[in-house]
Design a protein around this motif. Structure first.
Motif, short mmCIF file in Angstrom:
data_model
loop_
_atom_site.label_atom_id
_atom_site.label_comp_id
_atom_site.label_asym_id
_atom_site.label_seq_id
_atom_site.Cartn_x
_atom_site.Cartn_y
_atom_site.Cartn_z
N ASP A 215 -29.11 -0.69 -9.65
CA ASP A 215 -30.46 -1.00 -10.48
C ASP A 215 -31.57 -1.48 -9.50
N GLN A 357 -25.57 5.09 -16.49
CA GLN A 357 -25.74 3.92 -17.30
C GLN A 357 -24.67 3.52 -17.75
N VAL A 368 -26.23 -3.52 -19.79
CA VAL A 368 -26.06 -1.99 -19.28
C VAL A 368 -26.52 -2.01 -18.02
N GLU A 370 -26.92 0.34 -14.14
CA GLU A 370 -26.81 1.87 -13.31
C GLU A 370 -25.79 1.80 -12.36
#
Length: 407
Positions: A215, A357, A368, A370
């Motif tokens: 992220d 994801q 959620v 990355e």
């Protein structure tokens, strides 16, 4: 006096190379620096330039033929020399020369020039001619071969026009079996097969996998690229961050920056990161030298240049030989996870998957995130499990704290 030209050693420790195509024929004048032939090594096509001026008096090797390093490939005549001088040189060098020449000056005088004809049935073409035809969308069946025995060589493809539509592949019908076509192995493909077979069968691989949160890195990358969008600077890729993170992890854990030899452990002084690049002829790994000392933007520019020249077959041997660590990234192709084969004498290679994801637990709550999955293949002779885990943890910290990678 007449000069005997021999197959050069186009790569370190090479014993053979393929003469991909002649740019000069018997009777052609040659100036110093002119390209005589294209030589296909294990990883690239190298131009063979003339060291002196003269006239081509004799060719020993047909285009597409594999030749031992040091073997005679041609005779270069000095000004005023004739076919008699070729004969004298051949007689003096008889023990080193194959008995059947491809072309010679005497033959050019005694026989009328033959009109180039395309071979019937199977198409014979040099590896370089086949590659050029693929790149330019040219059907080899439309080319008239001017090489020995009607073989299609580089100049024939360059003289042809692209086909209006791709030609259907040639197939060979086999009774009670599926139709197929045979594609001759390139020098690079043969080398890849040999090295990977040796690696997988002789190195005790083990594998460690880790998930990295992406992220923060993706947000930082987006901001950097947006800030430089108006300029000419190339956009930073995720792979650029990965190379920089791997280099800093090797700096933090130097015990993992090693290679195995039968006599000793090879401790590398710098992080020379080999980055896998796919080409038409196979995989090649150009190297970012001293990656730990280079900025993210410098690494990005260097990788782009190396990859472009790798696909064009223009890398020099020192640009793809060696390296202390390798990275193979298939994330851009949608691959979630894979294991790569070690490139000896290196002791490790990092296989990088796609960023996805997925649900993750953050401060006790499900969110959620990355996530990028990476698998480290390790040579157990050189690196133990705990040491490999230590390096992988350092790599993940660098990826998840990306500000430290910007420089």
């Amino acid at each position: 006096m007449a000069t005997l030209l021999r197959m050069p050693e186009v790569a370190a420790n090479a014993t053979h190379a393929v003469l991909a195509g002649w740019n000069k024929q018997v009777g052609d004048a040659v100036e110093v620096g002119e390209v005589l032939a294209d030589i296909e090594s294990e990883k690239a096509v190298v131009e063979l330039a003339a060291d002196e001026a003269g006239t081509i008096g004799h060719l020993f090797v047909a285009a597409g033929q594999e030749v031992e390093v040091g073997a005679p490939i041609a005779v270069l005549l000095a000004s005023g020399e004739t076919a008699a001088d070729v004969s004298a040189l051949l007689a003096a060098s008889a023990s080193a020369i194959a008995p059947e020449p491809v072309q010679d000056a005497a033959a050019m005088v005694e026989r009328p020039a033959a009109t180039p004809t395309a071979p019937a049935g199977r198409l014979f073409a040099s590896p370089l001619a086949r590659r050029l035809a693929r790149e330019r969308g040219i059907d080899l069946a439309t080319c008239v071969g001017s090489g020995p025995n009607g073989r299609i060589v580089k100049r024939d493809v360059e003289a042809a026009r692209p086909a209006a539509a791709p030609a259907a592949p040639a197939v060979v019908a086999v009774a009670a079996a599926a139709a197929y076509r045979e594609i001759p192995h390139s020098a690079m493909r043969r080398t890849i097969a040999k090295r990977l077979t040796e690696s997988k069968s002789s190195i005790p691989h083990f594998y460690l996998t880790v998930d990295c949160r992406m992220d923060a890195l993706l947000a930082l990358r987006a901001g950097m690229n947006a800030a430089s969008a108006a300029g000419a600077t190339r956009k930073i890729s995720v792979n650029d961050f990965i190379v920089r993170a791997a280099a800093l992890a090797l700096l933090e854990v130097p015990e993992a920056n090693v290679g195995w030899t039968e006599s000793a452990m090879r401790q590398y002084a710098s992080a020379d990161i080999a980055v896998a690049v796919s080409t038409d002829n196979g995989l090649i790994t150009p190297i970012v030298r001293n990656a730990e000392a280079k900025s993210l933007r410098t690494i990005s520019t260097e990788i782009a240049d190396l990859a472009a020249r790798a696909r064009a077959g223009q890398l020099q041997p020192d640009e793809y030989q060696g390296g202390s660590f390798s990275i193979s990234n298939l994330g851009m192709h949608g691959v979630d996870e894979f294991s790569a084969i070690i490139n000896p004498p290196q002791a490790a290679i990092l296989a990088v998957g796609a960023t996805r994801q997925m649900p993750v637990v953050e401060n006790g709550a499900l969110v959620v995130g990355e996530v990028m999955r990476c698998t480290l293949s390790v040579d157990h002779r050189a690196i133990d499990g705990a040491l490999a885990a230590h390096w992988l943890a350092a790599f993940r910290r660098a990826i998840e704290s990306p500000l430290a990678l910007v420089g």
